[in-house]
Scaffold this motif. Structure first.
Motif, short mmCIF file in Angstrom:
data_model
loop_
_atom_site.label_atom_id
_atom_site.label_comp_id
_atom_site.label_asym_id
_atom_site.label_seq_id
_atom_site.Cartn_x
_atom_site.Cartn_y
_atom_site.Cartn_z
N ARG A 237 29.04 58.88 33.38
CA ARG A 237 29.17 57.36 32.99
C ARG A 237 29.43 56.76 34.26
O ARG A 237 29.85 56.84 35.29
CB ARG A 237 30.47 57.45 32.28
N LYS A 238 28.76 55.35 33.84
CA LYS A 238 28.50 54.57 35.26
C LYS A 238 29.96 53.60 35.06
O LYS A 238 30.64 53.14 34.23
CB LYS A 238 27.45 53.66 34.90
N VAL A 239 30.08 53.11 36.33
CA VAL A 239 31.15 52.18 36.58
C VAL A 239 30.60 50.71 35.83
O VAL A 239 29.53 50.39 35.76
CB VAL A 239 31.51 51.79 37.87
N ASP A 240 31.81 50.15 35.22
CA ASP A 240 31.37 48.90 34.31
C ASP A 240 31.51 47.71 35.54
O ASP A 240 32.65 47.05 35.76
CB ASP A 240 32.36 48.68 33.34
N ARG A 241 30.38 47.18 35.96
CA ARG A 241 30.63 46.07 36.89
C ARG A 241 31.11 44.94 36.51
O ARG A 241 31.31 44.13 37.60
CB ARG A 241 29.00 46.06 37.56
N LYS A 242 30.91 44.65 35.34
CA LYS A 242 31.30 43.24 34.92
C LYS A 242 32.75 43.11 35.09
O LYS A 242 33.30 41.96 35.21
CB LYS A 242 30.75 43.10 33.74
N THR A 243 33.50 44.24 35.06
CA THR A 243 35.04 44.06 35.15
C THR A 243 35.45 44.37 36.43
O THR A 243 36.89 44.36 36.71
CB THR A 243 35.54 45.07 34.05
N VAL A 244 34.65 44.54 37.29
CA VAL A 244 35.13 45.08 38.76
C VAL A 244 35.32 43.76 39.60
O VAL A 244 34.60 42.78 39.56
CB VAL A 244 34.21 45.93 39.50
N GLY A 245 36.35 43.67 40.48
CA GLY A 245 36.59 42.64 41.41
C GLY A 245 37.70 41.58 40.81
O GLY A 245 38.34 41.57 39.89
N ALA A 246 38.14 40.77 41.84
CA ALA A 246 38.94 39.94 41.69
C ALA A 246 38.52 38.69 40.81
O ALA A 246 37.28 38.43 40.60
CB ALA A 246 39.55 39.17 43.06
N PRO A 247 39.58 37.90 39.76
CA PRO A 247 38.96 36.71 39.11
C PRO A 247 38.22 35.84 39.96
O PRO A 247 38.67 35.62 41.22
CB PRO A 247 40.25 36.12 38.56
N ALA A 248 37.14 35.02 39.41
CA ALA A 248 36.33 34.12 40.13
C ALA A 248 37.44 33.06 40.63
O ALA A 248 37.14 32.46 41.68
CB ALA A 248 35.42 33.60 39.25
N ALA A 249 38.43 32.85 40.10
CA ALA A 249 39.50 31.64 40.65
C ALA A 249 39.95 31.89 41.91
O ALA A 249 40.19 30.82 42.50
CB ALA A 249 40.34 31.41 39.26
N LEU A 250 40.07 32.96 42.19
CA LEU A 250 40.54 33.40 43.45
C LEU A 250 39.56 32.93 44.49
O LEU A 250 39.75 32.53 45.63
CB LEU A 250 41.01 34.84 43.55
N GLU A 251 38.32 33.17 44.23
CA GLU A 251 37.18 32.94 45.05
C GLU A 251 37.36 31.43 45.51
O GLU A 251 37.12 30.88 46.60
CB GLU A 251 35.70 33.04 44.45
N ALA A 252 37.38 30.70 44.17
CA ALA A 252 37.35 29.06 44.48
C ALA A 252 38.65 28.70 45.33
O ALA A 252 38.47 27.69 46.06
CB ALA A 252 37.60 28.72 42.97
N ARG A 253 39.70 29.63 45.28
CA ARG A 253 40.85 28.92 46.09
C ARG A 253 40.34 29.13 47.66
O ARG A 253 40.98 28.11 48.30
CB ARG A 253 41.91 29.89 45.87
N ILE A 254 39.81 29.92 48.12
CA ILE A 254 39.21 29.96 49.56
C ILE A 254 38.27 29.26 49.93
O ILE A 254 37.80 28.96 51.14
CB ILE A 254 39.22 31.52 50.12
N ALA A 255 37.29 28.71 48.81
CA ALA A 255 36.35 27.86 49.23
C ALA A 255 36.58 26.53 49.92
O ALA A 255 35.63 25.78 50.39
CB ALA A 255 35.34 27.67 48.00
#
Lengths: 406, 334
Positions: free
Chosen positions: A387-405
């Protein structure tokens, strides 16, 4: 908006609060120098949600652990080489900096020689570590603190551009958490470079992991409040020459990590290892194993499930395996073990799938907890799709990216 | 004798508070307000602070087995606003109303004289509990708020010089927190004397005296108590405020509460999780019959940051505490 240090002295004020252009968010400036412990701790207590605690350049000699318990605060230094929190004279507390509040951003400073862990964030959701350095300056020593960067029991963790060196357990350790990204970071000279433990939805990408005992570990252990680790992606990392002798204190789980392990998966459900450069890890480039010890926890599944080793750029390695019967094995394989090593435990067709063209070795252990002396090594056959990893649910929320941009 | 004096003092305080027309000098506004009062005096908890003589309405109490803090003498007080009462909640924490305060003073003998070092207060505000530390001045006339904590050089019994830590506001919460919210550690009914609870109830400040199946032994009388109860009582008072499923050490999976009866959960043959070098060379928290190979006594016997447990509030080893836990493990059947 760092205040000139002489102004601080002239004002006689130890903590300066100044209104920034945003009326609601203040910047509290703290400078290095006498009384840094009290001034910095007071600033961390006085901060209100939205505020930034701005650490000026310099070395802060600290006698005690620091802690932050206010939501939505940024602690920002002048750079991971310029602002150094020096805990070498620390008298108490279990870590250098402890964060227990949500939506915190830690960036652009260093923690050196903490007596326990470097920076611990517990139950601190949506935390960002950005360009933070944690170092034990005396090299690989058993007396170094356990974890460098240590988020635990948190949902939403982004670690970006960090650097950790010398941890006697794991440099970057994310435990009992979910929705995690660890990227663009350097882990060097630790027992474990990066460790994801009892956690779900972790993305470990584009890191450089070298000179540790083991490079990247993904573990699921019994007896913890949070279990059921998995759905994790390890990709595009440089995992190179992790060959430091294990210097963990004996009782630790990582004390059992063989020197020279590139990527190691223990138990877990759903891990993808793909697109990494795996080079010169002398025991195994990739190791997949069951939890090896006795356990009583009925909730716990000790076997690896749905682990996929995809295409990785592999060279060298396997030439000095820390395994029983290593000499014979090496001889049988022409001087070096193949890159993928599996203990053979877990259901066939469910435990492990090795795609690409990587050769591997199975130890064919008879049962969970069996001694490695009972190995019946054979070439690995693990081509059944899992069974494959569900890539859509992997990783930190996008809002955290925005904070360091910003 | 000391216990009797304390009970008498509690009875007196309650009688004074409930006498017709009696007014307490305690400032309910200071307890309930949004600010952090800069001095302990602002609360009016004491008729004589230096002598630790409480104001009317402020009731002294003691715990059967207390938390050990570098051997400090601890003076504990409870304040309940006029017209309110505490509610019994079985054997556990008394449910204290908004406006209540818990006050604890830490003192050491200096040149043979009791010297107050700090007083910590827990205030039950409408928004929740707030923990604040106050540091006494040398003249012993006032204690001032030290939000960032402090270090005090002290000479303790036996002449050892220690670097005593007054916790900062956040460190107060590290111990006094459940699920990240400030919550008193005590007092719990099982760790209080039935006599004291009865006095409080008769004074109209407690709704009922809760039934307690098994009280935590009185620490000074521990040698008369079953070893396991004395040791578990010590762990409850000294460790369980963090080592419980909602506490600061929840991620360790180690639960040292009195009511935990699963031996694995309280450490027997349990492996450490993230103890780092705190585990020393050992594999299990508690190995029955083998205290010398158990992590619990190892960490209790260290004063080094990263190894020593508890992490806060201790700079020297509690020899009596280590002894009882060591003997408990030694006596466990393998």
């Amino acid at each position: 908006m760092r205040m000139p240090e002489k102004n601080i002295a002239a004002a006689g004020a130890l903590v300066l609060a100044a209104f920034s252009t945003f009326a609601s968010a203040r910047t509290i400036a703290v400078a290095a120098g006498d009384g840094a412990q009290a001034r910095l701790q007071e600033a961390l207590i006085a901060a209100q949600p939205g505020d930034t605690v701005q650490l000026g350049a310099g070395r802060y000699m600290l006698d005690d652990g620091l802690s932050l318990d206010v939501d939505n605060v940024t602690v920002r230094g002048a750079g991971m080489e310029a602002t150094v929190l020096d805990f070498s004279r620390q008298k108490g507390a279990g870590e250098g900096l402890l964060v227990t509040s949500d939506d915190v951003t830690l960036r652009d400073f260093a923690v050196e020689d903490a007596h326990g862990d470097g920076i611990k964030s517990k139950g601190a959701d949506r935390i960002v570590y950005r360009r933070v350095r944690v170092t034990w300056t005396g090299g690989a020593k058993e007396t170094n603190g356990a974890y460098g960067i240590y988020p635990v029991e948190s949902t939403g963790v982004l670690i970006d551009g960090a650097m950790v060196r010398g941890a006697s357990d794991a440099g970057i350790y994310v435990g009992q958490s979910r929705d995690i990204t660890v990227r663009h970071s350097l882990a060097m000279g630790n027992v474990a470079g990066i460790e994801i433990e009892n956690s779900r939805n972790a993305l470990v990408t584009a890191n450089t992991v070298t000179g540790n005992t083991g490079g990247i570990l993904v573990f699921d252990l019994p007896g913890l409040p949070v279990m059921g680790g998995g759905n994790t992606v390890i990709e595009k990392n440089l995992v190179i020459a992790n060959d430091t002798p294990n210097f963990a204190p004996k009782g630790n789980i990582v004390a059992g990590v063989p020197r020279g392990t590139g990527v190691m998966i223990m138990a877990n459900d759903g891990v993808l290892i793909e697109g990494n450069t795996l080079e010169d890890n002398p025991t195994a480039q990739v190791m997949v194993v069951a939890y090896p010890k006795p356990f009583e926890d009925k909730r716990y599944n000790p076997f690896p499930r749905n682990v996929t080793v995809g295409a990785n750029a592999v060279s060298g390695g396997g030439n000095d395996p820390q395994l029983p019967g290593a000499a014979e094995l090496k001889g049988a394989f022409g001087g070096a073990l193949p890159p993928v090593l599996w203990d053979g435990l877990g259901k066939p067709g469910e435990a492990l799938s090795v795609t690409g063209s990587l050769p591997g070795l199975s130890l064919n252990l008879p049962a969970q907890g069996a001694s490695p002396e009972l190995a019946r090594p054979a070439l690995l056959k693990a081509d059944a799709p899992v069974r494959k990893v569900d890539r859509k649910t992997v990783g930190a929320p996008a809002a955290l990216e925005a904070r360091i941009a910003r | 004798m000391k216990r009797l004096l304390l009970l008498a003092a509690a009875a007196l305080a309650l009688a004074a508070a409930n006498a017709p027309g009696a007014a307490t000098p305690v400032s309910d506004a200071a307890i309930l307000g949004d600010s952090f009062p800069q001095t302990l005096g602002a609360f009016g908890f004491f008729a004589d602070g230096a002598a630790q003589k409480p104001a009317p309405g402020v009731v002294p109490y003691r715990l059967n087995t207390p938390l050990w803090s570098d051997g400090a003498e601890k003076l504990r007080f409870l304040y309940l606003p006029p017209g309110t009462k505490a509610l019994a909640r079985g054997e556990g924490l008394l449910d204290l109303p908004v406006g209540a305060a818990l006050i604890k003073t830490f003192a050491f003998p200096v040149n043979g004289k009791r010297t107050l070092i700090e007083t910590r207060v827990l205030l039950h505000r409408a928004s929740g509990w707030v923990a604040l530390p106050y540091r006494w001045n040398e003249a012993q006339t006032e204690a001032r708020l030290v939000l960032a904590g402090d270090r005090v050089t002290l000479t303790i019994q036996g002449g050892q010089v220690i670097d005593y830590a007054v916790p900062n506001k956040n460190q107060c919460k590290e111990c006094h927190a459940l699920s990240g919210v400030v919550t008193p550690i005590g007092p719990k009914a099982r760790n209080l004397s039935a006599t004291w609870l009865g006095t409080l109830q008769r004074a109209g400040k407690l709704d009922a005296v809760p039934a307690v199946a098994q009280r935590v032994p009185v620490w000074e009388e521990r040698e008369k108590a079953p070893l396991a109860l004395a040791a578990r009582g010590y762990l409850e008072a000294n460790c369980a405020h963090c080592h419980n499923p909602q506490g600061s050490a929840s991620n360790s999976g180690l639960d040292l509460r009195w009511e935990q009866d699963d031996a694995y959960r309280y450490g027997v043959m349990k492996r450490p999780v993230a103890a780092g070098r705190g585990a020393g060379t050992f594999e299990f928290d508690v190995v029955p019959g083998e205290p010398a190979h158990s992590i619990l006594p190892y960490r209790m016997g260290s004063t080094e940051g990263g190894i020593a447990m508890p992490e806060l509030g201790r700079s020297v080893i509690d020899l009596a505490g280590s002894d009882i836990v060591t003997r408990w493990i030694a006596a466990m059947k393998r």
